[in-house]
Write an enzyme that holds these catalytic residues in place. Structure first.
Site, PDB file in Angstrom:
ATOM      1  N   ASN A  30      -8.793   1.589   9.892  1.00 12.48           N
ATOM      2  CA  ASN A  30      -8.022   1.311  11.103  1.00 12.48           C
ATOM      3  C   ASN A  30      -8.652   2.010  12.306  1.00 12.48           C
ATOM      4  O   ASN A  30      -9.182   1.384  13.214  1.00 12.48           O
ATOM      5  CB  ASN A  30      -6.572   1.718  10.911  1.00 12.48           C
ATOM      6  CG  ASN A  30      -5.667   1.317  12.075  1.00 12.48           C
ATOM      7  OD1 ASN A  30      -4.474   1.556  12.049  1.00 12.48           O
ATOM      8  ND2 ASN A  30      -6.189   0.680  13.111  1.00 12.48           N
ATOM      9  N   THR A  31      -8.630   3.347  12.289  1.00 12.77           N
ATOM     10  CA  THR A  31      -9.089   4.117  13.447  1.00 12.77           C
ATOM     11  C   THR A  31     -10.531   3.814  13.817  1.00 12.77           C
ATOM     12  O   THR A  31     -10.878   3.772  14.999  1.00 12.77           O
ATOM     13  CB  THR A  31      -8.930   5.628  13.179  1.00 12.77           C
ATOM     14  OG1 THR A  31      -7.578   5.895  12.798  1.00 12.77           O
ATOM     15  CG2 THR A  31      -9.273   6.446  14.411  1.00 12.77           C
ATOM     16  N   LYS A  35       0.862  -1.176   0.000  1.00 14.26           N
ATOM     17  CA  LYS A  35       0.000   0.000   0.000  1.00 14.26           C
ATOM     18  C   LYS A  35       0.904   1.233   0.000  1.00 14.26           C
ATOM     19  O   LYS A  35       1.678   1.450   0.935  1.00 14.26           O
ATOM     20  CB  LYS A  35      -0.916   0.027   1.222  1.00 14.26           C
ATOM     21  CG  LYS A  35      -1.782   1.279   1.263  1.00 14.26           C
ATOM     22  CD  LYS A  35      -2.473   1.455   2.602  1.00 14.26           C
ATOM     23  CE  LYS A  35      -3.069   2.865   2.680  1.00 14.26           C
ATOM     24  NZ  LYS A  35      -3.629   3.182   4.000  1.00 14.26           N
ATOM     25  N   ALA A  91      -9.585   5.298   4.267  1.00 13.00           N
ATOM     26  CA  ALA A  91      -9.502   6.466   5.157  1.00 13.00           C
ATOM     27  C   ALA A  91     -10.837   7.195   5.300  1.00 13.00           C
ATOM     28  O   ALA A  91     -11.552   7.413   4.322  1.00 13.00           O
ATOM     29  CB  ALA A  91      -8.436   7.462   4.704  1.00 13.00           C
ATOM     30  N   GLY A  92     -11.144   7.570   6.541  1.00 16.49           N
ATOM     31  CA  GLY A  92     -12.294   8.417   6.817  1.00 16.49           C
ATOM     32  C   GLY A  92     -13.538   7.703   7.281  1.00 16.49           C
ATOM     33  O   GLY A  92     -14.506   8.341   7.696  1.00 16.49           O
ATOM     34  N   GLY A 100      -8.490   9.087   9.744  1.00 13.51           N
ATOM     35  CA  GLY A 100      -8.847   9.153  11.156  1.00 13.51           C
ATOM     36  C   GLY A 100      -9.954  10.116  11.502  1.00 13.51           C
ATOM     37  O   GLY A 100     -10.301  10.274  12.674  1.00 13.51           O
TER      38      GLY A 100
END
Length: 284
Positions: free
Chosen positions: A235-236, A126, A213-214, A187
């Site tokens: 992830n977050t 990635k 993301a997001g 995040g």
């Protein structure tokens, strides 16, 4: 099929009611192909921000993910003499996706990918080249530059990029294995900010589209799959939840629901009402 994929199939068979054979078969036959390999789970999860490696492993198991991404510059996967993530996440069970998080130049990103390959992590990477430390938006020009170098060196590149249809098209033309447009800043938990751009990207792109993301909650993940994206990476949203294991399970179910809704074909959105029951044969 990977061990994680087989486990996901078994869970699906248990979850579907008796008589749902057609639905079960539809999901069983469904997969997406990435760099020549088939994956049944359309959820890819990161390994940062967890309390410890044990919690990371538990979250991965609850998510049903078959691909796990690892920040090479932040998590030890290169020195097997020391305790590291690969003591908890079995690379024989999961596809390990090294990422270049924390890189701000094309040169840094390329060097990080080379390091990961030398450590035995393989050629699937990635690519993440940050252009602004406040927003963590990608540097598009540097990402394209790094992708060119890595592809020439035999890497199979998954670039984190803005939700810009032209940038995604250019990266596909270079030979990237997928494109990974952001939903919102890393995040942020804002969810998909521009579904219209994503629709254009889906329409024009032949390689897998992975929203990256997001994502903030399960409905965001479901929306990405309902739109027609091939997978979603987060992830977050999981690691930062009050109960990461419960959220990992929620994301698994959301991705499955979103994909099944996409395959089912939603009704047309209309401005005015349409009667649910036929108007003929009414009782007077």
């Amino acid at each position: 099929m990977s061990a994680a994929g087989k486990a996901a199939d078994e869970a699906l068979n248990c979850a579907l009611p008796i008589g749902a054979d057609g639905v079960r078969q539809k999901m069983y036959d469904d997969y997406f192909e990435l760099a020549g390999k088939r994956f049944h789970s359309r959820l890819i999860i990161g390994t940062g921000k967890y309390r410890d490696f044990a919690q990371t492993r538990a979250a991965v198991e609850q998510s049903g993910a078959e691909i796990v991404t690892v920040a090479v510059r932040r998590v030890n996967i290169t020195d097997r003499a020391k305790e590291g993530l690969l003591d908890y996440i079995d690379p024989n069970k999961y596809a390990i996706l090294p990422n270049t998080a924390g890189c701000y130049t094309a040169e840094e990103a390329v060097k990080t990918c080379r390091l990961a390959r030398e450590a035995g992590a393989g050629e699937l990477v990635k690519l993440e080249v940050i252009g602004d430390p406040k927003t963590l938006f990608p540097d598009v020009a540097a990402t394209i530059e790094a992708a060119k170098t890595l592809i020439k060196e035999g890497f199979k590149v998954l670039p984190y990029i803005t939700d810009d249809p032209v940038a995604c098209l250019r990266l596909e033309e270079l030979g990237c294995a997928a494109v990974m447009p952001l939903a919102a800043p890393i995040g942020s938990g804002l969810g998909i900010r521009n579904p219209y751009n994503l629709r254009i990207i889906i329409e024009q792109t032949k390689v897998p589209i992975i929203v990256d993301a997001g994502v903030g909650t399960a409905s965001d993940a479901a929306e990405a799959l309902e739109l027609g994206c091939d997978a979603v990476l987060m992830n977050t949203a999981i690691a930062g939840a009050k109960d990461p294991l419960a959220m990992a399970r929620a994301m698994k179910l959301a991705v499955e629901a979103g994909r099944l809704a996409y395959l089912a074909g939603r009704i047309e959105a209309k401005l005015y009402a349409t009667a649910s029951s036929p108007l003929t044969g009414l009782i007077s």
